[in-house]
Design a protein around this motif. Structure first.
Motif, PDB file in Angstrom:
ATOM      1  N   LYS A 152      30.713  42.182  28.685  1.00 42.12           N
ATOM      2  CA  LYS A 152      30.631  43.491  29.347  1.00 42.12           C
ATOM      3  C   LYS A 152      30.803  43.266  30.847  1.00 42.12           C
ATOM      4  CE  LYS A 152      26.634  43.909  27.377  1.00 42.12           C
ATOM      5  NZ  LYS A 152      26.734  42.686  26.565  1.00 42.12           N
ATOM      6  N   ILE A 153      31.923  43.745  31.377  1.00 41.91           N
ATOM      7  CA  ILE A 153      32.293  43.434  32.753  1.00 41.91           C
ATOM      8  C   ILE A 153      32.419  44.716  33.569  1.00 41.91           C
ATOM      9  CG2 ILE A 153      34.026  42.349  34.237  1.00 41.91           C
ATOM     10  CD1 ILE A 153      34.768  40.632  31.745  1.00 41.91           C
ATOM     11  N   GLY A 154      31.541  44.860  34.542  1.00 44.67           N
ATOM     12  CA  GLY A 154      31.624  45.992  35.454  1.00 44.67           C
ATOM     13  C   GLY A 154      32.612  45.685  36.564  1.00 44.67           C
ATOM     14  N   VAL A 155      33.289  46.716  37.053  1.00 46.01           N
ATOM     15  CA  VAL A 155      34.193  46.567  38.195  1.00 46.01           C
ATOM     16  C   VAL A 155      33.769  47.574  39.254  1.00 46.01           C
ATOM     17  CG1 VAL A 155      36.161  45.582  36.952  1.00 46.01           C
ATOM     18  CG2 VAL A 155      35.902  48.054  37.022  1.00 46.01           C
ATOM     19  N   ASN A 156      33.681  47.100  40.499  1.00 40.07           N
ATOM     20  CA  ASN A 156      33.199  47.981  41.560  1.00 40.07           C
ATOM     21  C   ASN A 156      33.749  47.546  42.910  1.00 40.07           C
ATOM     22  OD1 ASN A 156      31.799  50.108  42.674  1.00 40.07           O
ATOM     23  ND2 ASN A 156      29.776  49.203  42.444  1.00 40.07           N
ATOM     24  N   PHE A 157      33.886  48.524  43.799  1.00 39.23           N
ATOM     25  CA  PHE A 157      34.305  48.241  45.168  1.00 39.23           C
ATOM     26  C   PHE A 157      33.183  47.608  45.979  1.00 39.23           C
ATOM     27  CE2 PHE A 157      36.889  52.208  44.278  1.00 39.23           C
ATOM     28  CZ  PHE A 157      38.082  51.537  44.067  1.00 39.23           C
TER      29      PHE A 157
END
Length: 195
Positions: A152-157
């Motif tokens: 489970k991989i979150g992506v965020n600035f």
């Protein structure tokens, strides 16, 4: 801060980004992803379709890259208030839903549960992998129904720098967070920063 406070704060921070900044930072996030994770043919990646009006990380180039690598791609779609996973390819037809968000025309749930990677949208993630989304609970439900070995991989600035005060025991944390400058691991492995 509470999830509601963080949701408001990071929605406002995201709104301040120009479209050029969103594109540039999105490309950097996925450059980090491809540097960190080993991908190979026939892997299964579940990835959200970006909502440009919310300045979400742009996933279109990432999905095209996955197609070129012959990786199977699945996207979420809400049908009857349930999140289903639809497999897409270069020939998939997309339509705009009632919120003007692009989604696959098909409502056929793939039934897939064994994803290699689940690329997860979020507004904020703390340094324990706890996620603040839009508050609808769709991804908590997805996480509870897939193979627990799916990454489970979150992506965020934005990097994590604040605690979430109201995490509850039913929240399922992320395994990784990818930002424009780093990949952070929450499973005990070393984090890798490429600043």
């Amino acid at each position: 801060m509470t999830k509601a406070e963080l949701r408001k704060k990071y929605m406002q921070k995201r709104e301040t980004l120009s479209q050029d900044e969103v594109s540039l930072l999105s490309d950097r996030v996925f450059d980090q992803f491809f540097q960190y994770f080993d991908l190979f043919e026939n892997q299964k990646v579940h990835c959200f379709l970006s909502i440009s009006s919310k300045n979400e990380i742009k996933t279109n180039n990432f999905i095209e890259n996955l197609f070129k690598r012959k990786i199977r791609v699945f996207v979420p779609k809400i049908v009857n208030d349930q999140l289903i996973s639809i497999e897409i390819n270069v020939e998939t037809n997309f339509i705009k839903n009632r919120w003007r968000i692009s989604e696959p025309e098909s409502n056929k749930d793939s039934g897939e549960k064994d994803f290699d990677f689940v690329i997860t949208p979020l507004l904020y993630c703390d340094n324990q992998g706890n996620r603040v989304g839009y508050g609808k609970g769709f991804y908590d439900s997805l996480f509870g129904n897939i193979n627990p070995n799916s990454k489970k991989i979150g992506v965020n600035f934005f990097a994590p720098n604040e605690e979430i005060d109201d995490v509850w025991e039913g929240d399922i944390p992320l395994d990784y967070l990818v930002t424009p400058t780093a990949v952070l691991s929450f499973d005990g492995a070393r984090s890798k920063s490429t600043k």
